[in-house]
Design an enzyme around this catalytic site. Structure first.
Site, short mmCIF file in Angstrom:
data_model
loop_
_atom_site.label_atom_id
_atom_site.label_comp_id
_atom_site.label_asym_id
_atom_site.label_seq_id
_atom_site.Cartn_x
_atom_site.Cartn_y
_atom_site.Cartn_z
N ASN A 102 32.88 26.66 -4.67
CA ASN A 102 32.48 27.25 -5.53
C ASN A 102 31.75 28.61 -5.38
O ASN A 102 31.65 29.61 -6.38
CB ASN A 102 31.76 26.44 -6.80
CG ASN A 102 30.67 25.81 -6.12
OD1 ASN A 102 30.22 25.89 -5.08
ND2 ASN A 102 29.67 25.25 -7.07
N PRO A 159 33.74 25.22 6.12
CA PRO A 159 33.89 25.56 4.65
C PRO A 159 34.79 25.01 3.98
O PRO A 159 35.77 24.17 4.68
CB PRO A 159 34.24 27.22 4.80
CG PRO A 159 35.10 27.41 6.01
CD PRO A 159 34.44 26.17 7.09
N GLU A 185 22.11 19.33 -0.93
CA GLU A 185 22.33 20.22 -2.22
C GLU A 185 23.44 19.53 -2.90
O GLU A 185 24.64 19.98 -2.59
CB GLU A 185 22.44 21.63 -1.90
CG GLU A 185 21.54 22.21 -3.04
CD GLU A 185 22.75 22.81 -4.04
OE1 GLU A 185 22.82 21.95 -4.97
OE2 GLU A 185 23.29 23.82 -3.97
N LEU A 186 23.19 18.64 -3.84
CA LEU A 186 24.24 17.71 -4.36
C LEU A 186 24.44 18.16 -5.84
O LEU A 186 23.92 19.36 -6.34
CB LEU A 186 23.89 16.23 -4.11
CG LEU A 186 23.96 16.10 -2.82
CD1 LEU A 186 23.42 14.53 -2.57
CD2 LEU A 186 25.01 16.41 -1.87
N CYS A 217 26.63 24.03 -9.49
CA CYS A 217 25.84 22.87 -9.83
C CYS A 217 24.66 23.05 -10.42
O CYS A 217 24.08 22.02 -10.84
CB CYS A 217 25.28 22.27 -8.28
SG CYS A 217 24.76 23.57 -7.43
N GLU A 261 28.99 15.64 -13.99
CA GLU A 261 28.93 16.97 -13.94
C GLU A 261 30.42 17.59 -14.18
O GLU A 261 31.25 17.19 -13.76
CB GLU A 261 28.59 17.33 -12.39
CG GLU A 261 28.08 18.60 -12.16
CD GLU A 261 27.81 18.91 -10.93
OE1 GLU A 261 28.39 18.24 -9.89
OE2 GLU A 261 27.08 19.76 -10.48
N GLU A 317 16.38 25.47 -0.05
CA GLU A 317 16.97 26.73 0.37
C GLU A 317 16.47 28.05 -0.01
O GLU A 317 16.16 27.93 -1.36
CB GLU A 317 18.50 26.72 0.29
CG GLU A 317 19.17 25.32 1.05
CD GLU A 317 20.85 25.43 1.02
OE1 GLU A 317 21.27 25.87 -0.06
OE2 GLU A 317 21.28 24.71 1.85
#
Ligand code: ADP
Length: 494
Positions: free
Chosen positions: A165, A189, A264-265, A298, A396, A473
């Site tokens: 994304n 990636p 990072e979910l 996200c 989500e 981050e």
């Protein structure tokens, strides 16, 4: 086709940014085991055939990163900083080309892709500065003849897996901090968007970043590559951005070698509009936080809660602002929403929407594919009467669907907002200073936008609580995930 430039790339100023194979130890490696196709989600056309890499290439990349570690971590912070700044400048110089490659493989509007290149690069310049401030500490000792020193040192080889994304920025948010700290880096990636990663590798070479410091492994066997990255004992730190289920699997895999881990979910962001909010500003914020990247981020809003006294007025303004949003190929002028990434994404959203409508939600806008544009163009959609029991409230969505619910009291909406196992981003609009602090403290989220929908930047610590992840981050805290504290106890000083 493998080494040819697809016509889609013909308008690039610098066609050498397009690569078709993994980047290991400063070289683009020809594949051993065939190629995989990268498609343009806007029209399904074939963009590139990229060389498959698997566990063997992943091991080679780790070996390259391990070999480069000593010299890179041993360089001065100023030397690393200068190379990162050079990399940053090249990204800015090639912003248009990088953005075009990104839109072609990912679909987002070109203006958003330009923004992503700028955003990704901003982490490189930020951490180029932070590299020089990786300060340690001197602590008053427990005995008069002792001195306690604390050093911060690069943790070692960092492995990362990133999603489609933000094919540029999700890599740079990790790599910039890792390289600044003195770590070397291997990234896999997403197989859907490898070209943006490979363009960064090309610029790393041009910037003079030494061979082995930044490596990219491209392949479709994510499981096999992930097994190596999470289990190889030469990797000291693993950093993942992606879905919660995959994150849990990778976290478990990292246990075998007790790696330091960042995750990072997913999120399930609430957006709360209180009765004292500036409604026009809330509507604009909601559009930005919902429809950016066609809803595929996200931190995108998943659930909207509007207080009863302003419900009708807010909804009217929202429909008026959403209806004219331009759904189009991301390269088209004026495009505001591009295609979804693939058919799986479309099917998932259609299923969630159908279930919600079956269970009593009401469709006010959109709700379908715009077939004239193509099979992946989902109309901006608004549904109301959404309840916590509906799957769409618990999942989500990752698409341009706004789910609206009504609430009465502050306590009620805090409970509704917190009623999810995830805790990444949340948003609320209010002009009451007391309420702002009460609600901000009560929301169980890593990030809160208050009268603001655009919350992520290099200076801020990005990350979640609960099942949304581990670590942060960006910001001055961002180096911590790539460093280790070493305590020196100096005795015999009396
Ligand atoms: P998304 O829904 O954003 O595609 P995923 O978690 O499926 O999220 O994918 C994010 C990244 O994780 C991608 O690079 C993908 O290839 C990778 N991935 C998916 N499954 C696995 C796995 N079992 N092991 C390692 N990497 C994986």
């Amino acid at each position: 086709m493998t080494n040819q430039i697809n016509s889609a790339f013909a308008s690039l100023n610098d066609r050498a940014l397009v690569h078709h194979s993994s980047y290991i130890s400063g070289q683009f490696h020809p594949g051993r085991t065939g190629h995989f196709a990268v498609h343009n989600p806007a029209d399904g056309s074939l963009l590139a055939l990229v060389a498959e890499a698997g566990s063997t290439e992943t091991e080679q990349a780790i070996a390259a990163a391990a070999a480069a570690f000593s010299a890179w971590s041993g360089a001065t912070a100023a030397q690393r900083s200068a190379l990162l700044m050079r990399w940053y400048q090249l990204m800015q110089q090639h912003q248009h080309d990088l953005a075009r490659i990104l839109t072609l493989e990912q679909g987002k509007p070109l203006t958003e892709a330009m923004g992503e290149i700028n955003y990704g690069a901003s982490f490189v310049s930020w951490f180029a500065e932070e590299a020089k401030r990786m300060n340690g500490d001197i602590i008053p000792a427990a005995a008069t003849d002792q001195q306690i020193l604390v050093l911060k040192q690069a943790i070692g080889v960092v492995a990362a897996i990133t999603p489609w994304n933000f094919p540029n920025a999700m890599i740079l948010r990790k790599a910039a901090a890792a390289l600044a700290a003195g770590c070397t880096f291997v990234v896999k990636p997403s197989e859907l968007t490898p070209l943006s990663a490979l363009a960064l590798a090309e610029l790393a070479t041009r910037a003079g970043i030494p061979a082995g410091v930044f490596n990219v492994v491209t392949g479709t066997d994510a499981k096999a590559i992930g097994q190596v990255l999470t289990k190889d004992s030469r990797v000291a730190k693993f950093s993942f951005t992606g879905s919660t289920p995959v994150g849990k699997t990778l976290l478990a895999q990292c246990a075998s070698t007790v790696k330091k881990v960042s995750m990072e979910l997913g999120g399930n962001a609430p957006f709360i509009v209180f009765d004292d909010a500036d409604l026009a500003s809330a509507v604009q914020g909601l559009l930005a936080a919902k429809f950016r990247n066609a809803g595929q981020t996200c931190v995108c809003v998943n659930r909207v809660f509007v207080q009863r006294p302003v419900y009708d007025a807010f909804l009217a303004q929202l429909i008026q602002a959403t209806a004219p949003l331009k759904l189009a190929n991301g390269l088209e002028t004026g495009c505001q929403i591009g295609p979804l990434i693939n058919q799986t994404a479309v099917d998932k959203i259609a299923r969630l929407l159908d279930q919600a409508l079956d269970q009593g939600a009401e469709l006010l806008l959109g709700g379908a594919i715009d077939a004239d544009l193509g099979p992946l163009f989902f109309q901006p959609t608004i549904i109301t009467e959404v309840t916590p029991a509906m799957r769409i409230s618990q999942t989500e969505i990752f698409g341009p669907v706004l789910c609206i619910s009504l609430f009465d009291t502050e306590q009620e909406v805090i409970e509704l907002a917190n009623n999810t196992p995830t805790g990444l981003a949340s948003y609320f609009y209010s002009r009451d200073i007391g309420r702002i602090f009460r609600v901000a403290k009560a929301l169980h989220y890593g990030m809160i936008g208050i009268n603001e929908a655009s919350i992520s930047n290099a200076a801020a610590p990005f990350g979640g609580v609960k099942e949304s992840g581990l670590g942060r981050e960006g910001s001055s805290y961002g180096l911590d995930d790539f460093t280790e504290l070493k305590y020196l106890c100096l005795g015999g000083l009396g």
